[in-house]
Design a protein around this motif. Structure first.
Motif, PDB file in Angstrom:
ATOM      1  N   ILE A  55       3.895   1.655  -1.137  1.00  0.00           N
ATOM      2  CA  ILE A  55       4.515   1.846  -2.450  1.00  0.00           C
ATOM      3  C   ILE A  55       3.500   2.384  -3.444  1.00  0.00           C
ATOM      4  N   PHE A  56       2.320   1.836  -3.395  1.00  0.00           N
ATOM      5  CA  PHE A  56       1.339   2.260  -4.379  1.00  0.00           C
ATOM      6  C   PHE A  56       0.870   3.690  -4.139  1.00  0.00           C
ATOM      7  N   GLN A  96       0.834  -1.206   0.000  1.00  0.00           N
ATOM      8  CA  GLN A  96       0.000   0.000   0.000  1.00  0.00           C
ATOM      9  C   GLN A  96       0.866   1.253   0.000  1.00  0.00           C
ATOM     10  N   LEU A 152       2.639   5.935  -2.804  1.00  0.00           N
ATOM     11  CA  LEU A 152       3.774   6.757  -3.217  1.00  0.00           C
ATOM     12  C   LEU A 152       3.721   6.998  -4.718  1.00  0.00           C
ATOM     13  N   LEU A 153       3.502   5.926  -5.461  1.00  0.00           N
ATOM     14  CA  LEU A 153       3.445   6.069  -6.914  1.00  0.00           C
ATOM     15  C   LEU A 153       2.293   6.973  -7.338  1.00  0.00           C
TER      16      LEU A 153
END
Lengths: 354, 823
Positions: free
Chosen positions: A9-10, A7, A12-13
């Motif tokens: 990482i996503f 979560q 962040l993206l």
């Protein structure tokens, strides 16, 4: 661990991508009209023999200028009960603050029971104190960060990143939380100084910060590593700095509570932010299930690790001298001639100070 | 090992598709020619017998079917006209016509709205059949002064809630970075919205994004966007047009609650080689087409690739400058006639997206599909169509950092087939029957460590498989010229197929993975759960006058596969959950009623529609639901009821140099999740607005043709802000952590959204007798640079008042220039 990391990482993206598309964040007025207060509890029972504290207060009301006013709940009867039938009564030492000198025992369950002055009751679900898990080592790295200050000038500063490394033993996959504090040496420095005093100043390093870890997704044979702290390398490190880390081992229920808190604190409006919600802890009103009690009665074992940090062992020599080197001004400048004005200051040299 | 196996699968898929492609080209090139073909000539000769065959002049019957360029869509209302004898007939809803013609030689003119005219030299001395395909006007991008682009007027269209949009209509919209975009274009249709700039998917009449069945040449599209939602997946140069069913749904469609978006790819040019392309600020595209065998078969191949990295490089941030964003898509189609009455083709599609953030993380997602189709006309009264699709959607999230290096994958494979028969009993009655099968194979989550230092523990969730079979029949009846009635029934049967393990929970408390009472293990091929249901479909059109019609429709639909997402915008890594033992299908009853009126002389039309949808067993989420890598997903879901209702008003001026299209929608989308013994409730079981509840929506597009080849358009859009949950209180712990207490779900709203866009297109034609041309489009998106809130979030520092922040994803004016060409 997987869920959090994925979560994170996503999000962040999503956020980075939104910004790369000329996104922007700015403050707006947002009208919230409410007058609802609820009782909240903040308390921790650890396995350290020490003063254990439970705070009871009402939540604040947002949007009417009282965002931080949380009236204490006075006159309550607060006691902790363990699974063996023992009861530990707490004493109200100041309005809304209840204390008792005691220690919890690993493997035993505890719950809090509170009788309020209006006759209502608050209870927590029993929680078993988990085995303690020590921090094996702390790893440090230094990072230079440039930013534009309020005057519009580009300034750079060096930051120290601290990572806690914990060896996972005996197949136990603990849920962890870290707290951090530090002690630094501050020497007075002023024109014509005759009798310069040295102060030792204790500071909280995790104000408004929450660091937790879930070791379940860790592959066998690996140490669990978590970045727990980022601190500017300012004048506090000029002489030496004592970094103190508390590592709590808690129940899965408490971890879930803090994990949910973390998700609502770290919202950035990203296009992939999951919706927020009200975090429910382990507290309830036994007579009224609709009466929501905020907070969590925490039962956790704790281990302690202290590292003495000097510019030399950081491998970093360009640390400014203590006095006048702080970013915030008034109190520190005053402290240059009177170090006792600093919050948490004492002239008593800690026994571990070389 | 997992990666190698994936690579193997990719390679296998690619080889399979490539082989199919080659075989199809060979078939189409080598198939023998017959003497009488439905050719694509502007004027061709059709001989039926000879003058010597008849003793005396009389009448001959000419009948046949007029289809669109794909041979899939029968064209209704196409006029067949013999000027010399002033004889005129029109095709029925199935594209069928019959006319009695004096034997002899005639010039037959065939014209349909939105399609290129065709002329046939008839030498008819006996009864004959004439089957033809018409090319859409968009096919040649011809400049016309009177721009009446709709395939049908809204009054003539029999299906309530059916919206058609041609590529030319899409090109009129002033769009982000000058990109012609299917999804952004349909969001200007009444009743269609999205949660904000850059959001993936679209919401129809308050429905979720996953409640839309999205098809490209009958292949399923699970994620219709590029670049995490900013651009549409569909290559605009290859699309002939789109149909959006938001009201009356024909029986041949099913599987989703809200709508069907059917995107049709063009056939390639069967006469000459052509190329099209464009260079924009975000991407460039190129396509080629031409005959494989002249007038019989064609190919069409196109590709698009982005170069949006420059935006990242332009930002003064070291991490962003080390980041990459990229997407591409490739589409190919071969199509042709096999014999006199058979048309066949294959199309393949592949799209890929990649976004890498510095050395921290990366996301890839990819859509693949392959479609084969055959359409065959069985004499005068019947036709068959068959299509077979296979496809895959894969998304991967990579953590590139230190000991967390890992790859998280989600994978959906599907196989889909449909056989449809159209039987024409008379000019006023026909029957559409068919069977459809969908097989889904879903891997809902796999995480693997990457590299030797990764401390990530591998985990794979159990694969899920579901088989959805449907059979349907639909009768179309026309009563005089006054009343059209369509009655249909679709029956669906669904099986969740093993292997699999089902966990059982106590029935007197909410499901909790910590309290599993038992488990059931199912072997491969065993039925884990099965569901079935009847889906009645009814629609009517009542012509109250020559220019006004009342239309209505009702349909029921079941949805057996749902996107599991609790974020406002769907994300590429959201899983698609098949109906299973614990999670039954969602179902909806949809009602639509509307009055349509047109003033043909002035080119004006207006409509007023009301709609209502009742949803049962809709999927909602617990607060802080864990949806990723969760083998007990059922413990995080809540089931409730929903209802959406509203009214849509539409006004359009379609003729003249000045044209205008405007619509206003009032719409509510509400949900109710009550607490029960097996689940917690939301908002104390009261109705609450869904994430997509935007009561007021207004769009207006003004189009002005300045000269023959140049045009100017202005687009304005307004909508109510979407609901959000906001903090209403807070409390503090010992390290001064201000912990917000949130309101009931979706109690507040973000600020309203509005935006103005403009575009100017100058077209340069090199030779008048050809359709070679090139054009430059200048456009400005968000002209007055409004910072429309995508979301509002809250922060509070110790001892400070809480602050509200607005995230505006496209919060500034966005000028762009695009160059397009065709030769």
């Amino acid at each position: 661990m997987h869920k959090n990391r994925i979560q994170h990482i996503f999000l962040l993206l999503g956020c980075v991508y939104a910004f790369s598309m000329l996104g922007c964040v700015d403050e707006i007025r947002f009208n919230i009209d409410t007058d609802e207060r609820k009782i909240s509890l903040d308390g921790l029972l650890s396995d350290s023999l020490m003063t254990q504290t439970i705070n009871l207060s009402y939540s604040s009301i947002i949007g009417v200028g009282n965002d931080n006013i949380q009236p204490p709940v006075e006159g309550a009867v607060v006691e902790i009960k363990d699974g063996e039938g023992n009861s530990f009564l707490f004493e109200e030492v100041s309005p809304g603050t209840y204390e008792r000198f005691m220690a919890g025992e690993i493997g035993r369950s505890y719950q809090v029971e509170i009788s309020l002055p209006d006759g209502n009751k608050i209870m927590s679900r029993p929680i078993i104190m988990q085995p303690s898990v020590p921090v094996d080592s702390l790893a440090y790295s230094i990072e230079a960060v440039a930013e534009i200050n309020p005057s519009g000038n580009l300034v750079s500063a060096n930051f120290m990143n601290v990572r806690a490394i914990t060896r996972i033993r005996d197949g136990i996959r603990p849920f962890l939380r870290w707290r951090a504090q530090g002690v630094y040496e501050f020497r007075e420095e002023y024109s014509g100084a005759l009798n310069v005093r040295w102060c030792y100043v204790r500071e909280n390093l995790d104000i408004n910060n929450l660091v937790i870890g879930d070791t379940r997704g860790l592959a066998n044979g690996f140490d669990f590593q978590e970045d727990i702290l980022t601190k500017e390398l300012d004048g506090k490190f000029f002489y030496q700095y004592a970094l103190e880390i508390l590592q709590y081992s808690m129940s899965e229920e408490e971890y879930t509570y803090w994990d949910n808190i973390s998700s609502i604190l770290n919202r950035d409006g990203s296009i992939f932010n999951p919706p927020p919600g009200t975090v429910r802890g382990n507290l309830f009103d036994p007579n009224d299930s609709d009466n929501e009690i905020l907070g969590f009665f925490s039962v956790a074992s704790v281990t302690f690790k202290r590292d003495i940090i000097t510019p030399n062992n950081l491998g970093f020599s360009s640390i400014p001298k203590t006095c006048f080197s702080f970013r915030s001004a008034a109190r520190q400048i005053q402290a240059c001639s009177d170090c006792t004005v600093l919050s948490g200051s004492t002239q008593e040299r800690p026994p571990y100070w070389d | 090992m997992g990666i190698n196996y994936n690579m193997y699968l990719h390679l296998q898929t690619f080889l399979r598709e490539f082989l199919l492609f080659i075989i199809s080209i060979c078939l189409l090139v080598c198939w023998p020619t017959s003497s009488m073909q439905a050719q694509q000539d502007t004027l061709f000769v059709a001989n039926y017998g000879s003058e010597e065959d008849i003793a005396s002049p009389g009448l001959a019957k000419l009948s046949g079917t007029i289809m669109d360029t794909d041979g899939v869509l029968p064209l209704f209302g196409v006029e067949l006209f013999i000027r010399r004898i002033q004889q005129k007939v029109r095709t029925d809803t199935k594209g069928y016509f019959e006319m009695a013609v004096p034997t002899g030689k005639h010039l037959l003119e065939i014209s349909g709205k939105g399609y290129l005219k065709k002329r046939v030299q008839l030498n008819i001395y006996q009864d004959g059949i004439l089957n033809l395909n018409l090319l859409p006007e968009d096919y040649q991008l011809e400049e016309v002064l009177i721009l009446d682009q709709g395939a049908e007027s809204k009054v003539a269209e029999k299906t309530v809630g059916l919206e058609r949009m041609s590529v030319k209509q899409m090109e009129r919209k002033a769009l982000l970075m000058g990109e012609t975009d299917v999804l952004r274009s349909i969001q200007t249709i009444s009743g269609v919205s999205s949660v904000g700039d850059g959001a993936s998917g679209f919401n129809v009449r308050g429905g979720n994004t996953d409640e839309n069945l999205i098809l490209q040449d009958q292949g399923l599209v699970f994620n219709p966007t590029h670049a995490l939602g900013f651009f549409s997946l569909f290559h605009p140069d290859l699309v002939s047009g789109v149909e959006l069913y938001k009201g009356g749904l024909p029986s041949k469609y099913g599987g989703r609650l809200s709508s069907v978006l059917d995107v049709k790819l063009r056939r390639g040019n069967t006469e000459q080689f052509k190329a099209r392309g464009g260079v924009g600020m975000a991407s460039s595209r190129l396509s080629f087409e031409g005959p494989i065998k002249k007038n019989r078969s064609s190919f069409l191949v196109g590709a698009r690739a982005s170069y949006i990295d420059w935006m990242l490089r332009a930002i003064n941030d070291a991490d962003l400058q080390k980041s990459d964003a990229f997407f591409y898509d490739v589409t190919a189609k071969v199509d042709g006639f096999i014999g006199q009455n058979t048309q066949a083709g294959i199309s393949v599609f592949n799209s890929f997206d990649d976004f890498t953030f510095a050395d921290e993380a990366k996301i890839d997602y990819e859509t693949r599909s392959a479609t084969a189709y055959v359409n065959h006309i069985l004499g005068e009264k019947a036709s068959l169509s068959f299509n077979l699709n296979a496809g895959q959607y894969i998304s991967s999230l990579f953590d590139l950092k230190g000991t967390n290096q890992s790859e998280f994958d989600i994978d959906i494979n599907y196989y889909r087939s449909r056989l449809n028969a159209l039987i024409r009993f008379s000019e006023n009655q026909n029957l559409n029957v068919g069977v459809e099968g969908n097989l889904y194979d879903v891997t809902p989550g796999t995480i693997e460590p990457v590299g030797e230092i990764s401390s990530i523990q591998p985990q794979t969730l159990d694969k899920e498989r579901g088989l959805e079979l449907s059979i349907y029949a639909e009768q179309n009846m026309t009563f005089g010229e006054v009343f059209d009635l369509t009655v249909g029934l679709r029956f669906t049967s669904y099986r969740n197929i093993g292997p699999g393990t089902v966990y059982l929970y106590p029935e007197d408390r909410p499901k909790d993975f910590a309290v599993v009472t038992d488990s059931l293990v199912f072997g491969s091929g065993e039925t884990i759960a099965s569901y079935s249901g009847l889906e009645p479909r009814v629609s009517f059109k009542w012509n109250l006058s020559s220019n006004g019609a009342l239309k209505g429709g009702y349909y029921k639909a079941f949805q057996y596969i749902s996107q599991i997402s609790n974020t406002a915008a769907a994300a590429p890594i959201d899983i698609w959950q098949l109906a299973n033992y614990h999670i039954g299908p969602q179902e909806a009853d949809n009602f639509s009623l509307g009055y349509f009126h047109e003033f043909p002389d002035r080119g004006l039309e207006a409509s007023f529609n009301v709609f209502y949808r009742d949803i049962k067993q809709l999927i909602e989420y617990k607060d802080f639901a864990e949806l990723i890598l969760n083998n007990h997903l059922e413990t995080e879901l809540l089931r409730g009821n929903g209802r959406t209702y509203g009214a849509e008003f539409y006004f359009n001026k379609r003729k003249g140099r000045h044209q205008i299209e405007t619509n206003y929608t009032f719409s509510r989308a509400l949900r109710k999740v009550e607490a029960s013994e097996t689940q917690v409730g939301i908002n104390a079981g009261e109705w609450f607005p869904s994430n997509y509840d935007k009561p007021h929506n207004f769009n207006i597009t003004y189009f002005f043709q300045t000269r023959k080849n140049n045009n100017f358009s202005v687009n304005f859009t307004y909508s109510t802000g979407r609901p959000i949950t906001a903090p209403v209180s807070n409390y503090t712990n010992d390290n001064l952590l201000n912990i917000p207490v949130y309101s009931d779900r979706n109690k507040f709203r973000i600020p309203d959204y509005h935006r103005l866009d403009i575009a100017y297109t100058a077209t340069f034609k090199q030779k008048k007798e050809t359709d070679d041309k090139h054009a430059i489009t200048l456009s400005v998106y968000n002209l007055y640079a409004r910072k429309n809130a995508y979301s509002v979030f809250f922060r509070q520092s110790p001892f400070q008042a809480i602050q509200a922040f607005r995230l505006a994803v496209l919060g500034t004016m966005f000028p762009s220039i695009t160059y397009n060409f065709q030769f």
